[in-house]
Design a protein around this motif. Sequence first.
Motif, PDB file in Angstrom:
ATOM      1  N   LYS A 156       0.594  -7.473  -5.051  1.00 47.36           N
ATOM      2  CA  LYS A 156      -0.036  -6.405  -5.680  1.00 47.36           C
ATOM      3  C   LYS A 156       0.204  -5.167  -5.116  1.00 47.36           C
ATOM      4  CE  LYS A 156      -5.060  -4.674  -5.059  1.00 47.36           C
ATOM      5  NZ  LYS A 156      -5.384  -4.447  -6.345  1.00 47.36           N
ATOM      6  N   VAL A 157       0.259  -3.991  -5.729  1.00 46.93           N
ATOM      7  CA  VAL A 157       0.451  -2.620  -5.215  1.00 46.93           C
ATOM      8  C   VAL A 157      -0.855  -2.015  -5.469  1.00 46.93           C
ATOM      9  CG1 VAL A 157       1.562  -0.645  -5.588  1.00 46.93           C
ATOM     10  CG2 VAL A 157       2.767  -2.645  -5.720  1.00 46.93           C
ATOM     11  N   ILE A 158      -1.264  -1.427  -4.305  1.00 45.38           N
ATOM     12  CA  ILE A 158      -2.579  -0.126  -4.403  1.00 45.38           C
ATOM     13  C   ILE A 158      -2.060   1.004  -4.098  1.00 45.38           C
ATOM     14  CG2 ILE A 158      -3.147  -1.066  -1.973  1.00 45.38           C
ATOM     15  CD1 ILE A 158      -5.927  -0.015  -3.176  1.00 45.38           C
ATOM     16  N   PHE A 159      -2.278   2.078  -5.026  1.00 44.61           N
ATOM     17  CA  PHE A 159      -1.559   3.532  -4.877  1.00 44.61           C
ATOM     18  C   PHE A 159      -2.578   4.437  -5.057  1.00 44.61           C
ATOM     19  CE2 PHE A 159       0.174   6.836  -7.383  1.00 44.61           C
ATOM     20  CZ  PHE A 159       1.049   7.588  -6.520  1.00 44.61           C
ATOM     21  N   THR A 160      -2.685   5.341  -4.223  1.00 44.86           N
ATOM     22  CA  THR A 160      -3.513   6.569  -4.393  1.00 44.86           C
ATOM     23  C   THR A 160      -2.447   7.725  -4.594  1.00 44.86           C
ATOM     24  OG1 THR A 160      -5.120   5.742  -3.086  1.00 44.86           O
ATOM     25  CG2 THR A 160      -5.383   8.045  -3.351  1.00 44.86           C
ATOM     26  N   GLY A 161      -2.734   8.496  -5.549  1.00 42.35           N
ATOM     27  CA  GLY A 161      -1.762   9.770  -5.649  1.00 42.35           C
ATOM     28  C   GLY A 161      -1.441  10.304  -7.296  1.00 42.35           C
ATOM     29  N   SER A 162      -0.225  10.776  -7.538  1.00 38.49           N
ATOM     30  CA  SER A 162      -0.524  11.643  -8.982  1.00 38.49           C
ATOM     31  C   SER A 162      -0.579  10.239 -10.162  1.00 38.49           C
ATOM     32  CB  SER A 162       0.572  12.510  -8.834  1.00 38.49           C
ATOM     33  OG  SER A 162       2.149  11.437  -9.139  1.00 38.49           O
ATOM     34  N   THR A 163      -1.107  11.198 -11.340  1.00 41.73           N
ATOM     35  CA  THR A 163      -0.899  10.129 -12.594  1.00 41.73           C
ATOM     36  C   THR A 163       0.398   9.709 -12.782  1.00 41.73           C
ATOM     37  OG1 THR A 163      -2.944  10.998 -13.042  1.00 41.73           O
ATOM     38  CG2 THR A 163      -1.459  10.238 -14.795  1.00 41.73           C
ATOM     39  N   SER A 215       0.794  -1.230   0.097  1.00 41.60           N
ATOM     40  CA  SER A 215      -0.038   0.066   0.071  1.00 41.60           C
ATOM     41  C   SER A 215       0.914   1.342  -0.202  1.00 41.60           C
ATOM     42  CB  SER A 215      -1.049  -0.008   1.307  1.00 41.60           C
ATOM     43  OG  SER A 215      -1.293   1.433   1.527  1.00 41.60           O
ATOM     44  N   ILE A 216       0.686   2.033  -0.993  1.00 46.22           N
ATOM     45  CA  ILE A 216       1.452   3.319  -1.101  1.00 46.22           C
ATOM     46  C   ILE A 216       0.325   4.717  -1.071  1.00 46.22           C
ATOM     47  CG2 ILE A 216       2.880   4.959  -2.268  1.00 46.22           C
ATOM     48  CD1 ILE A 216       4.091   2.389  -3.789  1.00 46.22           C
ATOM     49  N   THR A 217       0.626   5.468   0.029  1.00 44.90           N
ATOM     50  CA  THR A 217      -0.742   6.539   0.232  1.00 44.90           C
ATOM     51  C   THR A 217      -0.057   7.511   0.140  1.00 44.90           C
ATOM     52  OG1 THR A 217      -0.130   6.060   2.797  1.00 44.90           O
ATOM     53  CG2 THR A 217      -1.919   4.613   1.860  1.00 44.90           C
ATOM     54  N   PRO A 218      -1.110   8.781  -0.121  1.00 44.02           N
ATOM     55  CA  PRO A 218      -0.723  10.018  -0.167  1.00 44.02           C
ATOM     56  C   PRO A 218      -0.863  10.814   1.305  1.00 44.02           C
ATOM     57  CG  PRO A 218      -2.784   9.774  -0.830  1.00 44.02           C
ATOM     58  CD  PRO A 218      -2.461   8.486  -0.497  1.00 44.02           C
ATOM     59  N   TRP A 219      -0.795  12.292   1.311  1.00 41.33           N
ATOM     60  CA  TRP A 219      -0.646  12.941   2.177  1.00 41.33           C
ATOM     61  C   TRP A 219      -2.149  13.786   2.782  1.00 41.33           C
ATOM     62  CZ3 TRP A 219      -2.127  17.696   0.462  1.00 41.33           C
ATOM     63  CH2 TRP A 219      -1.509  18.171  -0.846  1.00 41.33           C
ATOM     64  N   ASN A 220      -3.007  13.558   2.004  1.00 39.05           N
ATOM     65  CA  ASN A 220      -4.316  14.493   2.008  1.00 39.05           C
ATOM     66  C   ASN A 220      -5.136  13.658   3.149  1.00 39.05           C
ATOM     67  OD1 ASN A 220      -4.733  12.626  -0.003  1.00 39.05           O
ATOM     68  ND2 ASN A 220      -6.091  13.469  -0.874  1.00 39.05           N
ATOM     69  N   TRP A 221      -5.185  12.385   3.107  1.00 38.95           N
ATOM     70  CA  TRP A 221      -6.038  11.736   4.037  1.00 38.95           C
ATOM     71  C   TRP A 221      -5.426  10.514   4.651  1.00 38.95           C
ATOM     72  CZ3 TRP A 221     -11.026  13.727   5.393  1.00 38.95           C
ATOM     73  CH2 TRP A 221     -11.661  14.845   4.553  1.00 38.95           C
ATOM     74  N   ALA A 265       4.857   0.573 -15.147  1.00 35.14           N
ATOM     75  CA  ALA A 265       5.937   0.495 -15.703  1.00 35.14           C
ATOM     76  C   ALA A 265       6.968  -0.460 -14.938  1.00 35.14           C
ATOM     77  CB  ALA A 265       6.823   1.669 -16.230  1.00 35.14           C
ATOM     78  N   ASN A 266       7.174  -0.158 -13.736  1.00 40.98           N
ATOM     79  CA  ASN A 266       8.023  -0.904 -12.830  1.00 40.98           C
ATOM     80  C   ASN A 266       7.637  -2.435 -12.637  1.00 40.98           C
ATOM     81  OD1 ASN A 266      10.334   0.784 -12.584  1.00 40.98           O
ATOM     82  ND2 ASN A 266       9.927   1.065 -10.397  1.00 40.98           N
ATOM     83  N   ALA A 267       6.224  -2.324 -12.656  1.00 39.78           N
ATOM     84  CA  ALA A 267       5.278  -3.453 -12.034  1.00 39.78           C
ATOM     85  C   ALA A 267       5.228  -4.489 -13.391  1.00 39.78           C
ATOM     86  CB  ALA A 267       4.050  -3.563 -11.572  1.00 39.78           C
ATOM     87  N   SER A 268       5.694  -4.102 -14.399  1.00 40.30           N
ATOM     88  CA  SER A 268       5.632  -4.843 -15.831  1.00 40.30           C
ATOM     89  C   SER A 268       6.388  -5.867 -15.632  1.00 40.30           C
ATOM     90  CB  SER A 268       5.519  -3.978 -16.992  1.00 40.30           C
ATOM     91  OG  SER A 268       6.964  -3.445 -17.201  1.00 40.30           O
ATOM     92  N   GLY A 269       7.651  -6.259 -15.155  1.00 38.43           N
ATOM     93  CA  GLY A 269       8.206  -7.223 -15.198  1.00 38.43           C
ATOM     94  C   GLY A 269       7.584  -8.383 -14.219  1.00 38.43           C
ATOM     95  N   THR A 270       6.748  -8.065 -13.196  1.00 38.93           N
ATOM     96  CA  THR A 270       6.345  -9.336 -12.514  1.00 38.93           C
ATOM     97  C   THR A 270       4.868  -9.403 -12.814  1.00 38.93           C
ATOM     98  OG1 THR A 270       5.951  -7.650 -10.670  1.00 38.93           O
ATOM     99  CG2 THR A 270       8.054  -8.942 -10.692  1.00 38.93           C
ATOM    100  N   LEU A 271       4.460  -8.447 -13.844  1.00 44.70           N
ATOM    101  CA  LEU A 271       2.938  -8.643 -13.893  1.00 44.70           C
ATOM    102  C   LEU A 271       2.214  -8.661 -12.509  1.00 44.70           C
ATOM    103  CD1 LEU A 271       2.815 -11.143 -16.868  1.00 44.70           C
ATOM    104  CD2 LEU A 271       2.864  -8.494 -17.070  1.00 44.70           C
ATOM    105  N   LYS A 272       2.500  -7.822 -11.653  1.00 42.43           N
ATOM    106  CA  LYS A 272       1.812  -7.718 -10.509  1.00 42.43           C
ATOM    107  C   LYS A 272       0.368  -7.025 -10.621  1.00 42.43           C
ATOM    108  CE  LYS A 272       4.695  -6.110  -7.545  1.00 42.43           C
ATOM    109  NZ  LYS A 272       6.096  -6.396  -8.158  1.00 42.43           N
ATOM    110  N   ARG A 273      -0.488  -7.589  -9.772  1.00 43.85           N
ATOM    111  CA  ARG A 273      -1.812  -6.843  -9.686  1.00 43.85           C
ATOM    112  C   ARG A 273      -1.613  -5.499  -9.246  1.00 43.85           C
ATOM    113  NH1 ARG A 273      -6.025 -10.571  -9.791  1.00 43.85           N
ATOM    114  NH2 ARG A 273      -5.272 -12.429 -10.662  1.00 43.85           N
ATOM    115  N   LEU A 274      -2.444  -4.215 -10.069  1.00 46.80           N
ATOM    116  CA  LEU A 274      -2.373  -3.083  -9.460  1.00 46.80           C
ATOM    117  C   LEU A 274      -3.688  -2.388  -9.297  1.00 46.80           C
ATOM    118  CD1 LEU A 274       0.371  -1.771 -12.152  1.00 46.80           C
ATOM    119  CD2 LEU A 274       0.464  -2.230  -9.775  1.00 46.80           C
ATOM    120  N   THR A 275      -3.859  -1.625  -8.430  1.00 46.83           N
ATOM    121  CA  THR A 275      -5.066  -0.879  -8.276  1.00 46.83           C
ATOM    122  C   THR A 275      -4.707   0.675  -8.126  1.00 46.83           C
ATOM    123  OG1 THR A 275      -6.428  -2.355  -7.130  1.00 46.83           O
ATOM    124  CG2 THR A 275      -7.155  -0.130  -7.021  1.00 46.83           C
ATOM    125  N   LEU A 276      -4.552   1.612  -9.023  1.00 43.30           N
ATOM    126  CA  LEU A 276      -4.099   2.916  -8.969  1.00 43.30           C
ATOM    127  C   LEU A 276      -5.500   3.901  -9.211  1.00 43.30           C
ATOM    128  CD1 LEU A 276      -1.497   2.436 -11.872  1.00 43.30           C
ATOM    129  CD2 LEU A 276      -1.096   1.936  -9.429  1.00 43.30           C
TER     130      LEU A 276
END
Length: 470
Positions: A216-223, A142-148, A231-242
Amino acid sequence: MTTQRSMLIDGSPVIGTGDAFSVINPATEDAICQCNMASVEQLDQAVSAARRAFATWRQTPDAERCRLMHRIADRLEENADELAGIIVQEQGKPLALAQMEVGAAAAWTRYNADLEIPEPLLEDSDSRHVSACRKPLGVVASITPWNWPLMIAVWHIMPALRTGNTVVSKPSGLTPLNTLRLVELINEVLPSGVVNVVMGEAEIGSAISAHEDIDKVIFTGSTSTGQHIMANASGTLKRLTLELGGNDAAIVLPDTDLDAVAERIFDTVFINMGQTCSALKRLYVHEGQYEAMCSRLAELAERQKVGDGFAPDTTFGPVQNADQHRLVSALVEDARAHGGRIVCGGEAPHGPGYFYSPTIVADVSNGHRLVDEEQFGPVLPVVAYRDLEHAVSMANDGAFGLGGSVWGADLELANHLATQLECGTVWINNHAEVLPNIPFGGSKMSGVGVEFGLEGLLEYTQLQVINSRK
């Protein structure tokens, strides 16, 4: 400045061995405490701990996982005052809004605890029996931003736990303290290693998205950061929620009763000082009502009390950090230089803190930076339109597609326009409302996948079909 704050890996406090940084109170610009970023080796340790814990956590009975998640919600509620105080100190929002964030985080945890994971029967015929089940993915980052800072961490972590995954959390270095405390509370309830937290910025984020043992990586933040993760996740084809940038447009129907909608529009623009992905960020108003709407919004803006979130009369806190404060100011000044009319605000009060007065800008349109770019702060551009076809065209003109809204009494017309807007969610006579039971996600450059509800929960699982020949 208080003492060093530690991360939590495999249930134990760990001081990062990477670069030191200070957490800044945006209302005073004073350092709250010092932290150290994790090294890549420490990230590896956290992932290994999560991988070991996964072997047991995935086998934990469903009812037990639900019970433990309700206990986590209990701990959030029992520590609500502390958590709300941390939010105000590191993020800046008024205390009442921080208290709402804590309460919502606990409620969101309980909702996820009670979600049923379906196991449908797909076919039961004379020749075959076909069923489906949902299996956990493994280690979720989980990678989270600063707003909430508390709420979004809960949005990421709780569905992962409910579906039997383990977690490595990386909060924003601007607001890490709430997530550190959240993970400490979780570790009072769950086995060691199920939820871990590390601190870091670009180096650690890149290592997470490329890590071979993260599923899996779930990320909330900038485009832009989301593109880097993909791009980084393509090597392992991990699941993403962006869940990425948004520049949400709203259309006010002609002849709308402005007194009925102005305050609700204002609230959905300036929630959290405009620092919300799903906040209303561009307002399109028919030219016949344009000046009247600008005046009503300016009146509401001028009523706000800008100040430290701990002050009892504050309704409007600071922008969270210096970089965002500079961006907001630059966008307003660019609009001013290109003919924009500052109806109210448009300045930073003197003194310490990243404060910026709530600002309404008129006489701008698509093509101005303030309209085309996500300002993510306390500024609203108001744009005049000729007819509804013109309004829809301008609303859809852009790379983002997170949310949008239509305002007015003619619900049939509003629903018709809603289908023409290019975004993941369209609200009617509302905006920025996210609910635990309603899927939420963006289109175009605003993201991949959805969060919330059953659809969001299932993004943490692998569908397995069992096809048995009779």
